[in-house]
Design a protein around this motif. Structure first.
Motif, PDB file in Angstrom:
ATOM      1  N   ARG A  44       0.369  -1.064   0.430  1.00  0.00           N
ATOM      2  CA  ARG A  44       0.020   0.259   0.308  1.00  0.00           C
ATOM      3  C   ARG A  44       1.431   0.853  -0.227  1.00  0.00           C
ATOM      4  NH1 ARG A  44      -5.598  -0.973   0.806  1.00  0.00           N
ATOM      5  NH2 ARG A  44      -5.870   1.329   1.416  1.00  0.00           N
ATOM      6  N   ARG A  45       2.004   1.398   1.168  1.00  0.00           N
ATOM      7  CA  ARG A  45       3.159   2.172   0.756  1.00  0.00           C
ATOM      8  C   ARG A  45       3.414   2.782  -0.708  1.00  0.00           C
ATOM      9  NH1 ARG A  45       4.605   0.428   5.825  1.00  0.00           N
ATOM     10  NH2 ARG A  45       6.453  -0.403   5.036  1.00  0.00           N
ATOM     11  N   ALA A  46       3.356   1.033  -1.283  1.00  0.00           N
ATOM     12  CA  ALA A  46       4.482   1.825  -2.880  1.00  0.00           C
ATOM     13  C   ALA A  46       3.610   2.630  -3.794  1.00  0.00           C
ATOM     14  CB  ALA A  46       4.615  -0.140  -3.345  1.00  0.00           C
ATOM     15  N   LEU A  47       2.162   1.889  -3.259  1.00  0.00           N
ATOM     16  CA  LEU A  47       0.837   3.044  -4.300  1.00  0.00           C
ATOM     17  C   LEU A  47       0.789   4.046  -3.698  1.00  0.00           C
ATOM     18  CD1 LEU A  47      -1.006  -0.793  -5.109  1.00  0.00           C
ATOM     19  CD2 LEU A  47       0.493   0.574  -6.682  1.00  0.00           C
ATOM     20  N   GLY A  48       0.995   4.420  -2.302  1.00  0.00           N
ATOM     21  CA  GLY A  48       0.313   5.599  -1.864  1.00  0.00           C
ATOM     22  C   GLY A  48      -0.314   5.372  -1.509  1.00  0.00           C
ATOM     23  N   LEU A  49      -1.631   4.622  -0.797  1.00  0.00           N
ATOM     24  CA  LEU A  49      -2.524   4.400   0.090  1.00  0.00           C
ATOM     25  C   LEU A  49      -2.740   4.154   1.289  1.00  0.00           C
ATOM     26  CD1 LEU A  49      -3.511   1.100  -2.635  1.00  0.00           C
ATOM     27  CD2 LEU A  49      -4.536   3.842  -2.749  1.00  0.00           C
ATOM     28  N   PRO A  50      -3.547   5.005   1.505  1.00  0.00           N
ATOM     29  CA  PRO A  50      -3.128   4.398   3.530  1.00  0.00           C
ATOM     30  C   PRO A  50      -3.137   3.619   3.720  1.00  0.00           C
ATOM     31  CG  PRO A  50      -5.781   5.390   2.472  1.00  0.00           C
ATOM     32  CD  PRO A  50      -4.593   5.496   1.377  1.00  0.00           C
ATOM     33  N   PRO A  51      -3.036   3.310   4.934  1.00  0.00           N
ATOM     34  CA  PRO A  51      -3.400   2.026   5.747  1.00  0.00           C
ATOM     35  C   PRO A  51      -4.403   1.539   5.912  1.00  0.00           C
ATOM     36  CG  PRO A  51      -2.935   3.336   7.261  1.00  0.00           C
ATOM     37  CD  PRO A  51      -2.505   4.332   5.843  1.00  0.00           C
ATOM     38  N   PRO A  52      -4.869   0.027   6.086  1.00  0.00           N
ATOM     39  CA  PRO A  52      -6.378  -0.584   6.309  1.00  0.00           C
ATOM     40  C   PRO A  52      -6.678   0.796   7.948  1.00  0.00           C
ATOM     41  CG  PRO A  52      -4.822  -1.920   5.790  1.00  0.00           C
ATOM     42  CD  PRO A  52      -3.914  -1.109   6.492  1.00  0.00           C
ATOM     43  N   PRO A  53      -8.179   0.899   7.678  1.00  0.00           N
ATOM     44  CA  PRO A  53      -8.962   1.790   9.244  1.00  0.00           C
ATOM     45  C   PRO A  53      -9.096   0.738   9.808  1.00  0.00           C
ATOM     46  CG  PRO A  53     -10.657   1.476   7.406  1.00  0.00           C
ATOM     47  CD  PRO A  53      -9.021   1.364   6.230  1.00  0.00           C
ATOM     48  N   GLU A  54      -8.571   1.225  10.769  1.00  0.00           N
ATOM     49  CA  GLU A  54      -8.660   0.279  11.512  1.00  0.00           C
ATOM     50  C   GLU A  54      -9.989   0.542  13.172  1.00  0.00           C
ATOM     51  OE1 GLU A  54      -5.251   1.622  14.573  1.00  0.00           O
ATOM     52  OE2 GLU A  54      -3.768   1.202  12.965  1.00  0.00           O
ATOM     53  N   GLY A  55     -10.870   0.474  12.452  1.00  0.00           N
ATOM     54  CA  GLY A  55     -12.253   0.645  13.060  1.00  0.00           C
ATOM     55  C   GLY A  55     -12.457   1.712  14.241  1.00  0.00           C
ATOM     56  N   GLY A  56     -13.715   2.011  14.082  1.00  0.00           N
ATOM     57  CA  GLY A  56     -13.993   3.671  15.004  1.00  0.00           C
ATOM     58  C   GLY A  56     -14.692   4.201  13.953  1.00  0.00           C
ATOM     59  N   GLY A  57     -15.053   5.204  14.287  1.00  0.00           N
ATOM     60  CA  GLY A  57     -15.719   6.534  13.273  1.00  0.00           C
ATOM     61  C   GLY A  57     -16.920   5.625  12.578  1.00  0.00           C
ATOM     62  N   LEU A  58     -17.145   6.962  11.366  1.00  0.00           N
ATOM     63  CA  LEU A  58     -18.142   6.182  10.463  1.00  0.00           C
ATOM     64  C   LEU A  58     -18.287   5.228   9.335  1.00  0.00           C
ATOM     65  CD1 LEU A  58     -18.692  10.875   9.670  1.00  0.00           C
ATOM     66  CD2 LEU A  58     -20.118   9.123  11.458  1.00  0.00           C
ATOM     67  N   GLU A  59     -19.748   4.443   9.281  1.00  0.00           N
ATOM     68  CA  GLU A  59     -19.218   3.747   8.857  1.00  0.00           C
ATOM     69  C   GLU A  59     -19.923   4.109   6.953  1.00  0.00           C
ATOM     70  OE1 GLU A  59     -22.785  -0.163   7.964  1.00  0.00           O
ATOM     71  OE2 GLU A  59     -20.824  -0.629   9.968  1.00  0.00           O
ATOM     72  N   CYS A  60     -18.802   3.622   6.436  1.00  0.00           N
ATOM     73  CA  CYS A  60     -18.814   3.852   5.070  1.00  0.00           C
ATOM     74  C   CYS A  60     -20.105   3.173   4.197  1.00  0.00           C
ATOM     75  CB  CYS A  60     -17.562   3.195   4.324  1.00  0.00           C
ATOM     76  SG  CYS A  60     -17.930   3.627   2.000  1.00  0.00           S
ATOM     77  N   GLY A  70     -12.455   6.258  10.659  1.00  0.00           N
ATOM     78  CA  GLY A  70     -11.877   7.760  12.162  1.00  0.00           C
ATOM     79  C   GLY A  70     -11.975   9.127  11.434  1.00  0.00           C
ATOM     80  N   GLU A  71     -12.148   9.882  12.829  1.00  0.00           N
ATOM     81  CA  GLU A  71     -11.658  11.060  11.803  1.00  0.00           C
ATOM     82  C   GLU A  71      -9.991  11.545  11.457  1.00  0.00           C
ATOM     83  OE1 GLU A  71     -12.393  15.642  11.202  1.00  0.00           O
ATOM     84  OE2 GLU A  71     -13.920  14.386  12.546  1.00  0.00           O
ATOM     85  N   GLY A  72     -10.077  11.980   9.615  1.00  0.00           N
ATOM     86  CA  GLY A  72      -9.665  12.868   9.771  1.00  0.00           C
ATOM     87  C   GLY A  72      -8.955  11.387   8.952  1.00  0.00           C
ATOM     88  N   GLY A  73      -9.602  10.687   9.125  1.00  0.00           N
ATOM     89  CA  GLY A  73      -9.495   9.334   8.024  1.00  0.00           C
ATOM     90  C   GLY A  73      -9.993   9.380   6.509  1.00  0.00           C
TER      91      GLY A  73
END
Length: 365
Positions: A44-60, A70-73
């Motif tokens: 994911r770093r090689a593609l410039g993608l964020p790490p997988p969300p760790e839970g908590g926050g709003l469900e997509c 989570g906020e800002g994620g």
């Protein structure tokens, strides 16, 4: 030559990007998956993608992952973000990706039975009787986002965060209205995280092509929002298109190590589609494929997947695809003839009747 970081075994069938062998994934899954997860973070770093969300926050809820952001994620796909306590989906309206015209017969997973390559379903679903639709095209839509993280991905470059390509709806519809285009196929990446865009494009294109042959097809990992998937299936069924599920593995730890996904969502989605629609024979509406990844997707994985398919309908078309090294798993060999033959025999043993080997020229002795 790779080394399993759990048992220490060295083998050409162990990929260093996965970091563990097949036996440890089956027998010591928790320990093995911790190792494999590190490979996914590197990918994911090689593609410039964020790490997988760790839970908590709003469900997509946009796809079957149902990320909690989570906020800002950002979500797993990288398109959906939590900004000041609300989900923002800018990439869904004008998604990353591109489209091109692919002459029939195409190199499609379903080319061995689809209307565009065989004339199946003529005259309702094909413009050709008894052969390929020569002189006509498939509109191939390649989305630049995905909700899995396959370490062997053959379209990995389209998922780079800096790809910069956009696919406006109007541009896509202009190409779909061309009378020489007889089908559209959404893949990528995957259409699942971009289902709103793909479904709207399909509906508008079908309306503009009313009275002509125009099929809607999908090539997907199956990790969809269930309701959106059923709408996609309906569009394919009514237009003579094909819904193609890539069933990557059966054992949960193997599936997760290779893709960072949960196979239960995928197989449940497949079963639900199969229960809602008549699985017509000509042209088939629903099919499946599996990539024969050396060292990881063996005859057991294939036999279990094939048994699942056969329990639904023994005539579901099943494509077994030869592997070639790519992306993070370029350290593996291609599929061997022995592995391919064992996989075919396993699928037959499980009860399936329509089995096809794709990309046989890649096989090694």
């Amino acid at each position: 030559m790779g080394t399993c970081r759990v048992c220490g075994k060295t083998s050409p069938l162990v990929s260093n990007s996965v970091g563990v062998c097949l036996e440890c994934l089956r027998e010591r899954p928790e320990e093995s998956l911790r190792v494999a997860y590190e490979g996914h973070l590197r990918a994911r770093r090689a593609l410039g993608l964020p790490p997988p969300p760790e839970g908590g926050g709003l469900e997509c809820g946009m796809c079957g992952r149902r990320c909690r952001i989570g906020e800002g994620g950002a979500g797993f796909c990288g398109l959906v973000r939590n900004v000041d306590g609300r989900l923002v989906r800018p990439g869904v309206l004008e998604p990353p990706g591109f489209a091109y015209l692919d002459p029939h017969p195409t190199n499609c997973v379903a080319a061995w039975f689809c209307p565009g390559a065989t004339g199946s379903g003529y005259p309702r679903f094909s413009v050709s009787q008894g052969g390929p639709e020569r002189g006509y095209y498939n509109l191939a839509v390649v989305y630049g986002a995905c909700n899995l993280d396959c370490l062997f991905c053959q379209n990995w470059d389209c998922r780079r965060a800096d790809i910069g390509l956009k696919l406006p709806l109007k541009r896509l519809l202009d190409r779909a209205r061309d009378p020489s285009v007889t089908c559209v196929c959404f893949f990528g990446g995957d259409p699942g995280p971009l289902a709103y865009h793909a479904l709207r494009a399909s509906e508008l294109a079908l309306e503009s092509r009313r009275g002509t042959v125009f099929r809607v097809c999908w090539e997907t990992n199956g990790m969809w929002n269930r309701g959106l998937l059923l709408r996609a299936a309906e569009l394919s069924y009514e237009s003579g298109g094909i819904l193609k599920f890539d069933l990557k593995a059966w054992t949960p730890a193997v599936y997760r190590a290779l893709t960072l996904g949960d196979p239960r969502v995928v197989f449940e989605n497949f079963a639900e589609v199969a229960s809602r629609f008549d699985l017509r024979r000509e042209p088939p509406f629903l099919c499946a494929s599996t990539l024969l990844v050396p060292g990881y997707v063996d005859s057991y994985e294939v036999e279990m997947i094939a048994g699942f398919l056969a329990s639904i309908d023994r005539d579901i078309p099943y494509a077994l695809l030869a592997f070639h090294p790519d992306f993070m798993m370029s350290d593996l060999p291609t599929t061997s003839r022995r592995q391919a033959q064992e996989a075919i025999e396993a699928a037959r043993r499980a009860g399936l009747r329509r089995i096809w080997l794709g990309n046989p020229w890649l096989l090694r002795d």
